[in-house]
Enzyme design. Structure first.
Site, PDB file in Angstrom:
ATOM      1  N   ASN A  34      31.441  38.752  26.619  1.00 45.50           N
ATOM      2  CA  ASN A  34      32.245  39.588  25.727  1.00 45.50           C
ATOM      3  C   ASN A  34      31.416  40.333  24.691  1.00 45.50           C
ATOM      4  O   ASN A  34      31.880  41.313  24.110  1.00 45.50           O
ATOM      5  CB  ASN A  34      33.352  38.756  25.079  1.00 45.50           C
ATOM      6  CG  ASN A  34      34.475  38.546  26.068  1.00 45.50           C
ATOM      7  OD1 ASN A  34      34.811  39.470  26.820  1.00 45.50           O
ATOM      8  ND2 ASN A  34      35.043  37.361  26.119  1.00 45.50           N
ATOM      9  N   GLU A  83      31.139  30.928  32.307  1.00 49.77           N
ATOM     10  CA  GLU A  83      30.053  30.718  31.338  1.00 49.77           C
ATOM     11  C   GLU A  83      30.176  29.279  30.826  1.00 49.77           C
ATOM     12  O   GLU A  83      31.266  28.855  30.417  1.00 49.77           O
ATOM     13  CB  GLU A  83      30.175  31.688  30.164  1.00 49.77           C
ATOM     14  CG  GLU A  83      29.691  33.092  30.464  1.00 49.77           C
ATOM     15  CD  GLU A  83      29.831  34.046  29.272  1.00 49.77           C
ATOM     16  OE1 GLU A  83      28.872  34.748  28.966  1.00 49.77           O
ATOM     17  OE2 GLU A  83      30.923  34.095  28.667  1.00 49.77           O
ATOM     18  N   HIS A  97      34.033  29.034  29.935  1.00 47.60           N
ATOM     19  CA  HIS A  97      34.705  30.339  29.814  1.00 47.60           C
ATOM     20  C   HIS A  97      34.958  30.949  31.188  1.00 47.60           C
ATOM     21  O   HIS A  97      34.021  31.381  31.867  1.00 47.60           O
ATOM     22  CB  HIS A  97      33.826  31.256  28.943  1.00 47.60           C
ATOM     23  CG  HIS A  97      34.427  32.595  28.692  1.00 47.60           C
ATOM     24  ND1 HIS A  97      33.677  33.717  28.432  1.00 47.60           N
ATOM     25  CD2 HIS A  97      35.726  33.012  28.658  1.00 47.60           C
ATOM     26  CE1 HIS A  97      34.469  34.750  28.259  1.00 47.60           C
ATOM     27  NE2 HIS A  97      35.723  34.345  28.392  1.00 47.60           N
ATOM     28  N   SER A 143      36.925  32.848  24.412  1.00 43.13           N
ATOM     29  CA  SER A 143      36.228  34.046  24.871  1.00 43.13           C
ATOM     30  C   SER A 143      35.088  34.407  23.940  1.00 43.13           C
ATOM     31  O   SER A 143      34.246  35.226  24.284  1.00 43.13           O
ATOM     32  CB  SER A 143      37.172  35.243  24.863  1.00 43.13           C
ATOM     33  OG  SER A 143      38.386  34.927  25.423  1.00 43.13           O
TER      34      SER A 143
HETATM   35  N1  3HC Z   1      46.076  37.579  39.166  1.00 42.00           N
HETATM   36  C1  3HC Z   1      45.768  36.848  40.282  1.00 42.00           C
HETATM   37  N2  3HC Z   1      45.221  37.401  41.371  1.00 42.00           N
HETATM   38  C2  3HC Z   1      44.993  38.724  41.345  1.00 42.00           C
HETATM   39  C3  3HC Z   1      45.291  39.548  40.234  1.00 42.00           C
HETATM   40  C4  3HC Z   1      45.854  38.910  39.116  1.00 42.00           C
HETATM   41  N3  3HC Z   1      46.151  39.596  38.007  1.00 42.00           N
HETATM   42  N4  3HC Z   1      44.935  40.821  40.525  1.00 42.00           N
HETATM   43  C5  3HC Z   1      44.440  40.803  41.761  1.00 42.00           C
HETATM   44  N5  3HC Z   1      44.471  39.550  42.241  1.00 42.00           N
HETATM   45  C6  3HC Z   1      44.043  39.118  43.555  1.00 42.00           C
HETATM   46  C7  3HC Z   1      44.845  39.786  44.625  1.00 42.00           C
HETATM   47  O1  3HC Z   1      46.036  39.070  44.877  1.00 42.00           O
HETATM   48  C8  3HC Z   1      43.899  39.736  45.767  1.00 42.00           C
HETATM   49  O2  3HC Z   1      43.924  38.458  46.326  1.00 42.00           O
HETATM   50  P1  3HC Z   1      44.238  38.227  47.861  1.00 42.00           P
HETATM   51  O3  3HC Z   1      42.921  37.904  48.429  1.00 42.00           O
HETATM   52  O4  3HC Z   1      45.186  37.095  47.843  1.00 42.00           O
HETATM   53  O5  3HC Z   1      44.851  39.489  48.399  1.00 42.00           O
HETATM   54  C9  3HC Z   1      42.513  39.878  45.129  1.00 42.00           C
HETATM   55  O6  3HC Z   1      42.702  39.571  43.756  1.00 42.00           O
HETATM   56  C10 3HC Z   1      41.966  41.251  45.286  1.00 42.00           C
HETATM   57  O7  3HC Z   1      42.974  42.101  44.780  1.00 42.00           O
HETATM   58  P2  3HC Z   1      43.302  43.544  45.368  1.00 42.00           P
HETATM   59  O8  3HC Z   1      42.790  43.667  46.762  1.00 42.00           O
HETATM   60  O9  3HC Z   1      44.732  43.882  45.092  1.00 42.00           O
HETATM   61  O10 3HC Z   1      42.597  44.459  44.344  1.00 42.00           O
HETATM   62  P3  3HC Z   1      41.119  44.767  44.073  1.00 42.00           P
HETATM   63  O11 3HC Z   1      40.237  44.684  45.254  1.00 42.00           O
HETATM   64  O12 3HC Z   1      41.249  46.036  43.340  1.00 42.00           O
HETATM   65  O13 3HC Z   1      40.633  43.611  43.071  1.00 42.00           O
HETATM   66  C11 3HC Z   1      40.401  42.700  40.918  1.00 42.00           C
HETATM   67  C12 3HC Z   1      41.374  43.272  41.915  1.00 42.00           C
HETATM   68  C13 3HC Z   1      39.762  41.432  41.497  1.00 42.00           C
HETATM   69  C14 3HC Z   1      41.208  42.359  39.675  1.00 42.00           C
HETATM   70  C15 3HC Z   1      39.276  43.779  40.651  1.00 42.00           C
HETATM   71  O14 3HC Z   1      39.865  44.990  40.276  1.00 42.00           O
HETATM   72  C16 3HC Z   1      38.304  43.374  39.591  1.00 42.00           C
HETATM   73  O15 3HC Z   1      37.376  42.623  39.839  1.00 42.00           O
HETATM   74  N6  3HC Z   1      38.533  43.869  38.355  1.00 42.00           N
HETATM   75  C17 3HC Z   1      37.679  43.512  37.216  1.00 42.00           C
HETATM   76  C18 3HC Z   1      38.159  42.220  36.644  1.00 42.00           C
HETATM   77  C19 3HC Z   1      37.315  41.777  35.513  1.00 42.00           C
HETATM   78  O16 3HC Z   1      36.363  42.425  35.065  1.00 42.00           O
HETATM   79  N7  3HC Z   1      37.660  40.610  34.969  1.00 42.00           N
HETATM   80  C20 3HC Z   1      36.977  40.054  33.813  1.00 42.00           C
HETATM   81  C21 3HC Z   1      37.774  40.355  32.590  1.00 42.00           C
HETATM   82  S1  3HC Z   1      36.980  39.808  31.140  1.00 42.00           S
HETATM   83  C22 3HC Z   1      37.510  38.247  30.958  1.00 42.00           C
HETATM   84  O17 3HC Z   1      38.338  37.733  31.655  1.00 42.00           O
HETATM   85  C23 3HC Z   1      36.892  37.516  29.825  1.00 42.00           C
HETATM   86  C24 3HC Z   1      37.875  37.226  28.757  1.00 42.00           C
HETATM   87  O18 3HC Z   1      37.246  36.396  27.813  1.00 42.00           O
HETATM   88  C25 3HC Z   1      38.430  38.445  28.086  1.00 42.00           C
END
Ligand code: 3HC
Length: 293
Positions: free
Chosen positions: A198, A160, A148, A127
């Site tokens: 990040n 990335e 990434h 990350s």
């Molecule tokens: N694992 C797997 N799938 C997941 C999940 C998880 N933890 N959370 C949600 N999903 C899936 C759901 O199952 C659903 O899929 P489906 O099409 O099979 O129903 C889909 O995502 C959409 O979920 P929901 O309809 O329940 O919920 P939302 O519309 O609220 O979306 C979200 C959920 C996609 C997680 C959305 O809230 C989002 O985009 N959040 C921001 C996530 C983000 O910013 N991620 C980046 C983090 S930083 C990173 O990873 C970098 C690292 O280096 C730290």
């Protein structure tokens, strides 16, 4: 087999090391794209837990009609869980997704080097850690690249792609092709601490934690401001719980130590919560409570 065939055929083997939150998601994406995946972790318990999560994710894909039941079965048949690094001898492309600590990643990459083909490409899902530094530790700097992924991996579009100082252009091209074949959108980013994602995201999350610590608003208030005022899909504290508070702290430390700038110091409340074992969703408690996971 020539590694440049990776981009042309799905019948290639990806070694994923680390079966946790990111590793199992990467494996699921690669299986769905038609690759054979060798999933490696330190213990049978960890690797079996990763395989179970993949099976659950693919079952969800069937439910949602993204794949057929037959495609799911074929994908699962291409999954080879293992605790033997020697099984990576067949891998064309290795993706490392272990703990976000340089020493741990360097040790894992170094131990795999002897087992892998000389033409296999190594990628790290780090990350924030320097790709150039990891490439040196892995011992194949021209065939090493950052790849990434984002959490939840099966859902998030971005990857990335980060060349290190010595990464060969064809290694970058193959990494871009691999990400694309997995249905992701690759963005090339240069090797600086935290890359783009990040470097921008984590100070925002850290500042949200300072705001909570200083009583500017409660957790729900802070998250609602960012969701309703900035149209973020999740508030920064909810997102920290999803990512893992230990991961957030480790990334802030990489930024802090790399830039030697106090603006990246991890918030004391973040440090305290990590010390307490409140790591977010994965432990059932972070800024919010989730019950038994
Ligand atoms: N694992 C797997 N799938 C997941 C999940 C998880 N933890 N959370 C949600 N999903 C899936 C759901 O199952 C659903 O899929 P489906 O099409 O099979 O129903 C889909 O995502 C959409 O979920 P929901 O309809 O329940 O919920 P939302 O519309 O609220 O979306 C979200 C959920 C996609 C997680 C959305 O809230 C989002 O985009 N959040 C921001 C996530 C983000 O910013 N991620 C980046 C983090 S930083 C990173 O990873 C970098 C690292 O280096 C730290």
């Amino acid at each position: 087999m020539e590694t440049d065939q990776i981009v042309k055929s799905p019948n290639h083997t990806i070694g994923v090391v680390g079966a946790g939150q990111m590793g199992h998601g990467i494996a699921q994406v690669m299986l769905r794209a038609g690759y054979t995946v060798i999933l490696l972790d330190a213990t049978k318990f960890l690797v079996d837990a990763g395989a179970k999560r993949i099976a659950k994710g693919l079952a969800r894909d069937v439910e949602k009609e993204r794949v057929t039941a037959a495609q799911r079965d074929q994908a699962l048949a291409r999954l080879k869980p293992t605790i033997e690094p020697a099984d990576f001898a067949e891998a064309d492309f290795v993706i490392e997704a272990v703990t976000e600590k340089f020493e741990v990643k360097a040790a894992v990459l170094g131990s795999l080097e002897a087992h892998c083909r000389a033409d296999a490409i190594f990628a790290s899902n780090t990350s924030s850690i320097s790709i150039t530094r990891l490439a040196a530790a892995a011992g194949r700097p021209t065939k090493f690249v950052g790849l990434h992924f984002f959490n939840p991996v099966p859902v998030m579009k971005l990857v990335e792609v980060i060349p290190g100082l010595q990464t060969a252009p064809e290694t970058v091209e193959k990494a871009v092709a691999l990400a694309t074949s997995g249905g992701k959108t690759p963005v090339r980013v240069n090797d600086f601490p935290g890359f783009v994602s990040n470097r921008v995201l984590m100070p925002m999350i850290n500042e949200a934690i300072f705001s909570l610590m200083e009583g500017v608003a409660d957790a729900a208030g802070i998250d609602n401001v960012m969701k309703l005022g900035m149209n973020h899909p999740m508030g920064p504290l909810e997102l920290a719980d999803l990512i893992g508070l230990d991961v957030c702290r480790d990334i802030m430390l990489v930024l802090y130590e790399s830039f030697r700038d106090s603006k990246y110091r991890p918030c004391p409340l973040l440090e305290k919560m990590v010390a307490a074992g409140w790591l977010g969703r994965k432990t059932g408690r972070g800024f919010y409570e989730y019950g038994k996971q």
